[in-house]
Enzyme design. Structure first.
Site, PDB file in Angstrom:
ATOM      1  N   CYS A   1      -6.631  71.846  27.207  1.00  0.00           N
ATOM      2  CA  CYS A   1      -7.161  70.507  26.920  1.00  0.00           C
ATOM      3  C   CYS A   1      -7.939  70.500  25.607  1.00  0.00           C
ATOM      4  O   CYS A   1      -8.833  71.322  25.418  1.00  0.00           O
ATOM      5  CB  CYS A   1      -8.069  70.073  28.073  1.00  0.00           C
ATOM      6  SG  CYS A   1      -9.047  68.617  27.688  1.00  0.00           S
TER       7      CYS A   1
ATOM      8  N   CYS B   1     -11.905  69.839  26.419  1.00  0.00           N
ATOM      9  CA  CYS B   1     -12.792  70.712  27.200  1.00  0.00           C
ATOM     10  C   CYS B   1     -13.724  71.511  26.279  1.00  0.00           C
ATOM     11  O   CYS B   1     -13.363  71.833  25.144  1.00  0.00           O
ATOM     12  CB  CYS B   1     -11.955  71.663  28.070  1.00  0.00           C
ATOM     13  SG  CYS B   1     -11.437  70.932  29.650  1.00  0.00           S
TER      14      CYS B   1
ATOM     15  N   ALA C   1      -6.274  70.064  17.913  1.00  0.00           N
ATOM     16  CA  ALA C   1      -4.993  70.081  17.190  1.00  0.00           C
ATOM     17  C   ALA C   1      -5.137  70.520  15.734  1.00  0.00           C
ATOM     18  O   ALA C   1      -4.321  71.268  15.214  1.00  0.00           O
ATOM     19  CB  ALA C   1      -4.333  68.712  17.270  1.00  0.00           C
TER      20      ALA C   1
ATOM     21  N   ASP D   1      -8.957  63.108  15.360  1.00  0.00           N
ATOM     22  CA  ASP D   1      -8.122  63.859  14.434  1.00  0.00           C
ATOM     23  C   ASP D   1      -6.943  63.027  13.936  1.00  0.00           C
ATOM     24  O   ASP D   1      -6.322  63.371  12.937  1.00  0.00           O
ATOM     25  CB  ASP D   1      -7.635  65.149  15.108  1.00  0.00           C
ATOM     26  CG  ASP D   1      -8.804  66.085  15.450  1.00  0.00           C
ATOM     27  OD1 ASP D   1      -9.668  66.289  14.571  1.00  0.00           O
ATOM     28  OD2 ASP D   1      -8.862  66.584  16.591  1.00  0.00           O
TER      29      ASP D   1
ATOM     30  N   ASN E   1      -9.006  54.081  27.721  1.00  0.00           N
ATOM     31  CA  ASN E   1      -7.706  53.975  28.379  1.00  0.00           C
ATOM     32  C   ASN E   1      -7.712  55.020  29.467  1.00  0.00           C
ATOM     33  O   ASN E   1      -7.817  56.210  29.182  1.00  0.00           O
ATOM     34  CB  ASN E   1      -6.558  54.280  27.405  1.00  0.00           C
ATOM     35  CG  ASN E   1      -6.396  53.198  26.366  1.00  0.00           C
ATOM     36  OD1 ASN E   1      -6.552  52.025  26.665  1.00  0.00           O
ATOM     37  ND2 ASN E   1      -6.088  53.595  25.145  1.00  0.00           N
TER      38      ASN E   1
ATOM     39  N   SER F   1      -3.358  59.859  27.041  1.00  0.00           N
ATOM     40  CA  SER F   1      -2.566  61.069  26.855  1.00  0.00           C
ATOM     41  C   SER F   1      -3.323  62.313  27.300  1.00  0.00           C
ATOM     42  O   SER F   1      -2.836  63.420  27.174  1.00  0.00           O
ATOM     43  CB  SER F   1      -2.112  61.187  25.398  1.00  0.00           C
ATOM     44  OG  SER F   1      -3.202  61.055  24.529  1.00  0.00           O
TER      45      SER F   1
ATOM     46  N   HIS G   1      -8.826  64.243  30.669  1.00  0.00           N
ATOM     47  CA  HIS G   1     -10.246  64.580  30.507  1.00  0.00           C
ATOM     48  C   HIS G   1     -11.007  63.278  30.257  1.00  0.00           C
ATOM     49  O   HIS G   1     -10.653  62.514  29.370  1.00  0.00           O
ATOM     50  CB  HIS G   1     -10.432  65.557  29.337  1.00  0.00           C
ATOM     51  CG  HIS G   1     -11.792  66.182  29.331  1.00  0.00           C
ATOM     52  ND1 HIS G   1     -11.998  67.532  29.524  1.00  0.00           N
ATOM     53  CD2 HIS G   1     -13.025  65.622  29.215  1.00  0.00           C
ATOM     54  CE1 HIS G   1     -13.296  67.779  29.496  1.00  0.00           C
ATOM     55  NE2 HIS G   1     -13.935  66.634  29.311  1.00  0.00           N
TER      56      HIS G   1
ATOM     57  N   HIS H   1     -12.828  60.400  28.908  1.00  0.00           N
ATOM     58  CA  HIS H   1     -13.296  60.112  27.547  1.00  0.00           C
ATOM     59  C   HIS H   1     -13.013  58.663  27.183  1.00  0.00           C
ATOM     60  O   HIS H   1     -12.214  57.995  27.827  1.00  0.00           O
ATOM     61  CB  HIS H   1     -12.597  61.029  26.536  1.00  0.00           C
ATOM     62  CG  HIS H   1     -11.145  60.696  26.316  1.00  0.00           C
ATOM     63  ND1 HIS H   1     -10.154  60.990  27.247  1.00  0.00           N
ATOM     64  CD2 HIS H   1     -10.504  60.087  25.294  1.00  0.00           C
ATOM     65  CE1 HIS H   1      -8.976  60.591  26.786  1.00  0.00           C
ATOM     66  NE2 HIS H   1      -9.146  60.031  25.604  1.00  0.00           N
TER      67      HIS H   1
ATOM     68  N   GLU I   1     -13.635  35.428  20.629  1.00  0.00           N
ATOM     69  CA  GLU I   1     -14.745  35.225  21.573  1.00  0.00           C
ATOM     70  C   GLU I   1     -16.008  34.747  20.851  1.00  0.00           C
ATOM     71  O   GLU I   1     -16.690  33.837  21.321  1.00  0.00           O
ATOM     72  CB  GLU I   1     -15.047  36.521  22.336  1.00  0.00           C
ATOM     73  CG  GLU I   1     -13.957  36.926  23.311  1.00  0.00           C
ATOM     74  CD  GLU I   1     -14.387  38.092  24.202  1.00  0.00           C
ATOM     75  OE1 GLU I   1     -15.498  38.631  24.013  1.00  0.00           O
ATOM     76  OE2 GLU I   1     -13.594  38.471  25.095  1.00  0.00           O
TER      77      GLU I   1
ATOM     78  N   HIS J   1     -21.031  42.108  27.185  1.00  0.00           N
ATOM     79  CA  HIS J   1     -20.182  42.154  28.390  1.00  0.00           C
ATOM     80  C   HIS J   1     -19.130  43.245  28.253  1.00  0.00           C
ATOM     81  O   HIS J   1     -18.882  43.748  27.152  1.00  0.00           O
ATOM     82  CB  HIS J   1     -19.530  40.793  28.647  1.00  0.00           C
ATOM     83  CG  HIS J   1     -18.605  40.332  27.559  1.00  0.00           C
ATOM     84  ND1 HIS J   1     -19.045  39.670  26.442  1.00  0.00           N
ATOM     85  CD2 HIS J   1     -17.264  40.436  27.413  1.00  0.00           C
ATOM     86  CE1 HIS J   1     -18.015  39.385  25.657  1.00  0.00           C
ATOM     87  NE2 HIS J   1     -16.919  39.855  26.224  1.00  0.00           N
TER      88      HIS J   1
ATOM     89  N   PHE K   1       3.718  43.830  35.486  1.00  0.00           N
ATOM     90  CA  PHE K   1       4.192  43.950  34.112  1.00  0.00           C
ATOM     91  C   PHE K   1       3.925  42.650  33.378  1.00  0.00           C
ATOM     92  O   PHE K   1       4.324  41.581  33.840  1.00  0.00           O
ATOM     93  CB  PHE K   1       5.695  44.247  34.090  1.00  0.00           C
ATOM     94  CG  PHE K   1       6.017  45.662  34.443  1.00  0.00           C
ATOM     95  CD1 PHE K   1       6.084  46.635  33.464  1.00  0.00           C
ATOM     96  CD2 PHE K   1       6.221  46.040  35.757  1.00  0.00           C
ATOM     97  CE1 PHE K   1       6.371  47.954  33.780  1.00  0.00           C
ATOM     98  CE2 PHE K   1       6.502  47.354  36.083  1.00  0.00           C
ATOM     99  CZ  PHE K   1       6.574  48.313  35.098  1.00  0.00           C
ATOM    100  N   LEU K   2       3.242  42.750  32.259  1.00  0.00           N
ATOM    101  CA  LEU K   2       3.049  41.574  31.420  1.00  0.00           C
ATOM    102  C   LEU K   2       4.136  41.645  30.362  1.00  0.00           C
ATOM    103  O   LEU K   2       3.973  42.283  29.326  1.00  0.00           O
ATOM    104  CB  LEU K   2       1.639  41.579  30.840  1.00  0.00           C
ATOM    105  CG  LEU K   2       0.547  41.494  31.914  1.00  0.00           C
ATOM    106  CD1 LEU K   2      -0.833  41.724  31.308  1.00  0.00           C
ATOM    107  CD2 LEU K   2       0.571  40.145  32.615  1.00  0.00           C
TER     108      LEU K   2
HETATM  109  O1  LIG Z   1      10.752  37.926  37.807  1.00  0.00           O
HETATM  110  P1  LIG Z   1      10.868  39.424  37.869  1.00  0.00           P
HETATM  111  O2  LIG Z   1      12.006  39.954  37.051  1.00  0.00           O
HETATM  112  O3  LIG Z   1      10.887  39.942  39.277  1.00  0.00           O
HETATM  113  O4  LIG Z   1       9.512  39.960  37.231  1.00  0.00           O
HETATM  114  C1  LIG Z   1       9.342  40.390  35.912  1.00  0.00           C
HETATM  115  O5  LIG Z   1       9.289  39.301  34.980  1.00  0.00           O
HETATM  116  C2  LIG Z   1       8.212  38.376  35.140  1.00  0.00           C
HETATM  117  C3  LIG Z   1       8.255  37.385  33.996  1.00  0.00           C
HETATM  118  O6  LIG Z   1       8.073  38.000  32.741  1.00  0.00           O
HETATM  119  C4  LIG Z   1       6.860  39.080  35.200  1.00  0.00           C
HETATM  120  O7  LIG Z   1       5.865  38.153  35.546  1.00  0.00           O
HETATM  121  C5  LIG Z   1       6.863  40.233  36.214  1.00  0.00           C
HETATM  122  O8  LIG Z   1       5.642  40.931  36.145  1.00  0.00           O
HETATM  123  C6  LIG Z   1       8.033  41.170  35.884  1.00  0.00           C
HETATM  124  O9  LIG Z   1       8.058  42.247  36.786  1.00  0.00           O
HETATM  125  O1  LIG Z   2      -5.399  57.240  20.864  1.00  0.00           O
HETATM  126  P1  LIG Z   2      -4.540  57.647  22.023  1.00  0.00           P
HETATM  127  O2  LIG Z   2      -5.309  57.800  23.300  1.00  0.00           O
HETATM  128  O3  LIG Z   2      -3.672  58.836  21.725  1.00  0.00           O
HETATM  129  O4  LIG Z   2      -3.513  56.401  22.214  1.00  0.00           O
HETATM  130  C1  LIG Z   2      -3.642  55.371  23.148  1.00  0.00           C
HETATM  131  O5  LIG Z   2      -4.640  54.432  22.753  1.00  0.00           O
HETATM  132  C2  LIG Z   2      -4.412  53.722  21.536  1.00  0.00           C
HETATM  133  C3  LIG Z   2      -5.500  52.685  21.366  1.00  0.00           C
HETATM  134  O6  LIG Z   2      -5.503  51.725  22.410  1.00  0.00           O
HETATM  135  C4  LIG Z   2      -3.034  53.072  21.510  1.00  0.00           C
HETATM  136  O7  LIG Z   2      -2.777  52.564  20.224  1.00  0.00           O
HETATM  137  C5  LIG Z   2      -1.928  54.071  21.889  1.00  0.00           C
HETATM  138  O8  LIG Z   2      -0.691  53.403  21.969  1.00  0.00           O
HETATM  139  C6  LIG Z   2      -2.280  54.711  23.233  1.00  0.00           C
HETATM  140  O9  LIG Z   2      -1.296  55.631  23.613  1.00  0.00           O
END
Ligand SMILES: O=P(O)(O)O[C@H]1O[C@H](CO)[C@@H](O)[C@H](O)[C@H]1O
Ligand SMILES: O=P(O)(O)O[C@H]1O[C@H](CO)[C@@H](O)[C@H](O)[C@H]1O
Lengths: 392, 392
Positions: free
Chosen positions: B52, B55, B61, B78, B194, B202, B205, B207, B223, B340, B356-357
């Site tokens: 890691c 750690c 890297a 890095d 994240n 990724s 650990h 962070h 905002e 906030h 899924f969005l």
């Molecule tokens: O309608 P589906 O294919 O089951 O669902 C998919 O598309 C929708 C519209 O983008 C999303 O809101 C869902 O999160 C996604 O899983």
């Molecule tokens: O910096 P990391 O942890 O390698 O990367 C992660 O966070 C970043 C910032 O939200 C994103 O741009 C990357 O797509 C995600 O994998």
């Protein structure tokens, strides 16, 4: 040419189409990746799957049976996000009408949302995708989109003549017809495809969704406002008209083009291999495409999806969507609409490593790791035959 | 109480904090799910992992070695998305200065982005998370955030006295100090985490990241504009001050609270179990928290992350981020800032099925499947001891 320096330095780019900025960090791809790997998409699908709720002749979740359709088949989504009929909603008012209630109605605003959601298959074959289909095979999809859009336009719509022409010109496909909502003229139709498990698609049978709503959604709303503003401020010129001109002159973000459509990795792309397909002339909506242009549009869609699959030799996931004139709109809104299609694919480095739009992107600002010029160069270079043709 | 009818009908809700709408479809969760299942997160991690790069004592890297730190350890990323030093960039102008070039500079706008990106560990232990840590153990994280924020404020900042107080009150942790950029006063500091592979993390650990930039990013920018507008239009009252008042009176979206902080599933939540932690009094930034409030804030973070893990008995993925006053700002911007923290977690139905969005959400408008009131009720009910404590 873009300043070469933008290949090496962090910078922000502006998206004039929706009015926001994003961060570009070209050197970030050098970092090692130890995070999630996408599961390679299943590729040994059967041509017909008895379990699939989209295959011809099968039963769906709520008991309806699919017809033995040939290519496109449209039906009302069994789990629609919006429906035509629902209880009425009028925001509650506190009888006392005191100050606190005013704050509450200001900060807790809601409005009812009605509409209809459709599912539309692209093919009877469970194991195909737009990338596998020829432009000629994609034409029925575009024709069905056009007829569905045409049949949902308001009676007083500025494009009603074009809609009538489309409906008489394109022969109806009985399996691809849907009835618009009866009680209410809807405001917007969003045609979109989620392809691949990585983009939340729950069934690999090739299909898209069409959600029609009583309100204008955020994204097309922002774009329409930006395009209208541009049109007012630039003596009747259109934002995407000028953008097509600039990109054709520069060349470096162009992936492919024919007489009717330009395919570019837009200057303001967020997703690594994001692509924008733009009509070259002022087409406001599907109903204004000539039959020749429908073929040209099919070719553009074919080129994008085939190049995507070729890039990492995989079934490339993406979400795509068409933006065009609202179903119900003013003369000015129709006039400033400009037909285009977005493709948002998540893969970044390979078939299994994607870009995550997470922490910084959600909390602060979208961020990308390669430049759109680099992405376009790679997509220009993988235009050959679909990679899996030669593997069969 | 919210109108009960909103539990059953599709509707849109307005987010006054960023000025946009979203679609709520409460009945959508009834649909069957055949799509992607998330891999359950690894849970048998070692307390120390020699591979890691976070750690204590390990090599990173690019060759640097980590100190044998106790809890927090901060260093310059890095693979920073923005850097302090880079080539200068001045947008190219066509010498001819003709009309086409004007269009190009209008439609292809870029600006340089500089800054510094830091990584900050929460603990020396590779196998812990905020949910496993006690509020007292989270305090050093908040103290380090506070010192880093304080040391990056502009010399003329309206909160400079509070910053000086924090720096003298909180003893420095030598491993948690970073030097601000030297040549330039930066504009904004985004602290975010994240967590989990599903949110692009990724390295497990524990962070977070801290990205400081020369420009105000889109989200805090929106905002701040909304909060400033509200402040001007409502006789000096604050948007989040009024919102806290409304939510405390209504109760149905409240997850938890103490004297200093309110934890709610906001009215306008997009992610299924999205949470907003809001300071109850007017705290503009970390440096205004008293030591008692730092403990209260630690408790709030602990409550949110523990409840998340308890909900589906899993290591719950999320992205979180703090919004507060910019590093460099006007009197009014500082005055209208309100401290906030957002939590955006993707899981919807279980440890393996996420929301899924994608298509509609990206092309048209965010859409959610359960109401924030339903989400809050579930998070209120899972406040017991961390589920995995009893499994050990
Ligand atoms: O309608 P589906 O294919 O089951 O669902 C998919 O598309 C929708 C519209 O983008 C999303 O809101 C869902 O999160 C996604 O899983
Ligand atoms: O910096 P990391 O942890 O390698 O990367 C992660 O966070 C970043 C910032 O939200 C994103 O741009 C990357 O797509 C995600 O994998």
């Amino acid at each position: 040419m873009t300043d070469k320096v933008l290949d090496d330095i962090s910078h922000r780019r502006y998206n004039p189409l929706n009015g926001s900025w994003l961060l570009v960090s070209p050197h970030r791809t050098k970092r090692p990746w130890q995070g999630q790997q996408e599961a390679p998409a299943l590729n040994k699908l059967p041509e017909y799957d008895p379990q699939c709720y989209l295959c011809p002749g099968n039963k769906r979740a709520q008991g309806d049976s699919n017809p033995h359709y040939k290519n496109t088949f449209a039906f009302v989504n069994d789990y629609s996000a919006v429906k035509e009929e629902q209880q009425e909603y009028h925001p509650q008012k506190d009888a006392a009408g005191d100050g606190d209630d005013d704050i509450a109605s200001l900060l807790l605003q809601a409005q009812p949302a009605t509409g209809r959601c459709y599912v539309l298959t692209f093919s009877a074959k469970h194991d195909t995708t737009l990338a596998d289909m020829s432009a000629t095979e994609i034409i029925p999809v575009i024709e069905t989109w056009t007829r569905i859009y045409a049949s949902h336009l308001s009676a007083s719509h500025p494009l009603r003549d074009a809609a009538a022409r489309s409906l008489s010109e394109i022969p109806p496909n009985p399996d691809g017809e849907v009835e618009p909502a009866k009680k209410q003229q809807l405001r917007y139709m969003q045609i979109f495809e989620n392809k691949g498990a990585a983009m939340g698609c729950s069934n690999p049978h090739p299909h898209c969704q069409i959600w029609t709503t009583s309100t204008l959604p955020e994204e097309p709303g922002k774009e329409l406002a930006q395009m209208t503003k541009y049109h007012r401020e630039h003596k009747g010129r259109h934002l995407l008209e000028d953008y097509v001109k600039v990109e054709m002159a520069k060349g470096e973000r162009v992936v492919w083009q024919n007489d009717g459509f330009l395919v570019v990795c837009p200057w303001w792309a967020i997703w690594p291999f994001e692509v924008l397909v733009i009509a070259k002339r002022h087409v406001r909506a599907l109903v204004e495409l000539t039959s020749e242009e429908r073929l040209q549009f099919a070719e553009a869609v074919q080129e994008v999806t085939r190049r995507y699959d070729n890039l990492f030799e995989t079934n490339f996931p993406y979400s795509s969507g068409i933006h065009q004139a609202p179903l119900d709109c003013t003369e000015e809104e129709a006039e400033t609409s400009w037909f285009h299609m977005h493709f948002y694919p998540p893969l970044l480095r390979s078939a299994t490593v994607r870009k995550f739009l997470v922490g910084y992107e959600l909390m602060a600002e979208p961020q990308r790791d390669i430049t759109p010029e680099q992405a376009a160069a790679r997509l220009r270079d993988c235009g050959g035959e679909l990679y899996r043709k030669s593997l069969q």
